[in-house]
Design a protein around this motif. Sequence first.
Motif, short mmCIF file in Angstrom:
data_model
loop_
_atom_site.label_atom_id
_atom_site.label_comp_id
_atom_site.label_asym_id
_atom_site.label_seq_id
_atom_site.Cartn_x
_atom_site.Cartn_y
_atom_site.Cartn_z
N SER A 145 0.87 -1.17 0.00
CA SER A 145 0.00 0.00 0.00
C SER A 145 0.92 1.23 0.00
O SER A 145 2.14 1.11 0.14
CB SER A 145 -0.88 0.01 1.25
N PRO B 10 -13.43 -9.68 1.05
CA PRO B 10 -12.18 -9.73 0.29
C PRO B 10 -11.44 -11.03 0.58
O PRO B 10 -11.28 -11.42 1.74
CB PRO B 10 -11.41 -8.51 0.82
N ASN C 233 -6.04 -9.25 3.90
CA ASN C 233 -5.96 -8.27 2.83
C ASN C 233 -4.75 -8.57 1.94
O ASN C 233 -3.90 -9.39 2.28
CB ASN C 233 -5.91 -6.83 3.39
N LYS C 234 -4.71 -7.92 0.80
CA LYS C 234 -3.69 -8.24 -0.21
C LYS C 234 -2.28 -8.11 0.34
O LYS C 234 -1.42 -8.98 0.11
CB LYS C 234 -3.87 -7.33 -1.42
N GLU D 198 -7.53 -4.78 -8.44
CA GLU D 198 -8.80 -5.13 -7.80
C GLU D 198 -9.88 -5.41 -8.84
O GLU D 198 -10.68 -6.33 -8.70
CB GLU D 198 -9.25 -3.98 -6.88
#
Length: 559
Positions: free
Chosen positions: A19, A342, A516-517, A543
Amino acid sequence: MTKESGRAFRELFEQKGYSRNKLANESGVDLSTISRLASGKLHSTGLENLKKIARCLQVTVDELSEVFTNPKIYTFKRTSRFDEFLVTWAANADFLYSAPACAFISGEHSVVFGHPAVYLPLPLRLYIKLEPSHQIEGIFIDDFKCPDPKEEMNILNTELIQAYGSCSIEYHKQALTSLFLSVIKPFLKSKCESLGFRINVLSSFPVAVGLDSSGAFSACIAKALFYEFMDIEKFKVYFELLDQENQEVAMLLAWAIENCFHGGCSSGAGAAVSFNGRLGRHPILYSISKRSYLSHKHLDGWSSVSISQSEQGFRLLSKIKRFVFDPGECLEGLPDYPEPPPYNVTILYSGVPSRTEAVLTREVRSYVKESTERVAHVCNMFDKTFKVGEVQRSLAVHRYEIIGKLYLNTQFDGDKSEQMSRAYFEMLSESLGNISISTFNSILSDWSSVPSFMNSYQALLCGMGLSHPTIESLINQLKFLSMEEQIREDQLTSYLGFKITGAGKGGDILALSLLNKSRHQDLFQKITKNCCAIHFDSCKLSETEWNSPVQGVRKENIS
């Protein structure tokens, strides 16, 4: 600096599992600088910042600079490795079809007997070129190109990969030709009656590792032949399929073709799911009516697992009922299922060849003639305790079917040990089916138990002799990392599920997480740095790419 460069930069660090905050923290570059580069508002940054970012993302300074100076070229280079092969390979093809790869979340092996399977179509595709020819009779696979499982984009001919997979090419070709002559050729349109077909294949994913290459291949061949060359009405009348939609009949033909690659024992799951794809982010449920290898069950009306490529074999296949359910389908007047949370998927190559032909060799109990008197005595004691109908199904199957109809059956002339081995395998498969039902119910709810059910499924596959020490070692390493996460979060339920996908004894490992990723990718970087080829990683997609529907089999127009 343009918005294109900002988009290219975002794609680069997101693919690497970062991120903006994480990249700033780990590179030492100020967050405001990272944010302005990512939005395209910053026209340049110093060499020291470029070095820090490049070091963190594990790219060269030149590669990183190209993201900012030539974003379109960078984006093209990122996506064009397979596309370059495809465009050249597909040139001048009149009949070009593709279908997606798929992976089992649960259900392999048990689905053959009629238990449910949960399948996830993936945004990877297999392509076929079909060329009609008056010079041949039958279906001939001229060339089959796919990536080497150990090196993601090393395209090679499948004739050379028999060392790592069960690819009995000659046998498969013969079975396919037999099906063509008995089920397809008699129903070609009048102008096509003398045609045979040459097939060339290019796959964007490896074959014989558990990613459903045979299902994708079969879906492509079936749709191309059925809609382009066959007299559909004549075919449906002859096989008494007039009550079925053309799509259903084409799917049935795909199943028959897939059967050629599974020794006549395919469940049809791979072909059906590749045929349909998925409409949203949910996996697909697939099931068929009950089947068995056991002769006494055939007498009770169960379908046989083993079906030939003859006309009669196709008729038997057509009598087996099929059910395909996509939770992403919108049903008028009914509320939609909850959207999945997710989730991320990584598929690792174990490095072990997949051995489909070895999956039914597990022997739970063999027949010993000298023990029949003692076994009969124990059964008499059991029967004095319980009446029929008073015991649970698992015990009833053991007592009344396996022991009663096989072990103590003096009229049975076959190999009792082989039949008993198959009987226990089918009984264990019922346990796999129960886990699949639980998995799918969790998918239709909040997904919280899906990883744990995957781990339970894998443990049972291992107990049935369908795994491999190398695979279990890799899975245990992954589980150790997962347990660290659970302890840190004080969470009993696992965030990560791991299991083989496909035939077993080798091939690929499917890892699904509710992380999460960034956290998902951090975990896998710890184990894959030096040992595992990755065949699919949702974290490398945007995404939009990962969350979009996956189209089923389709005709392509590539130029």
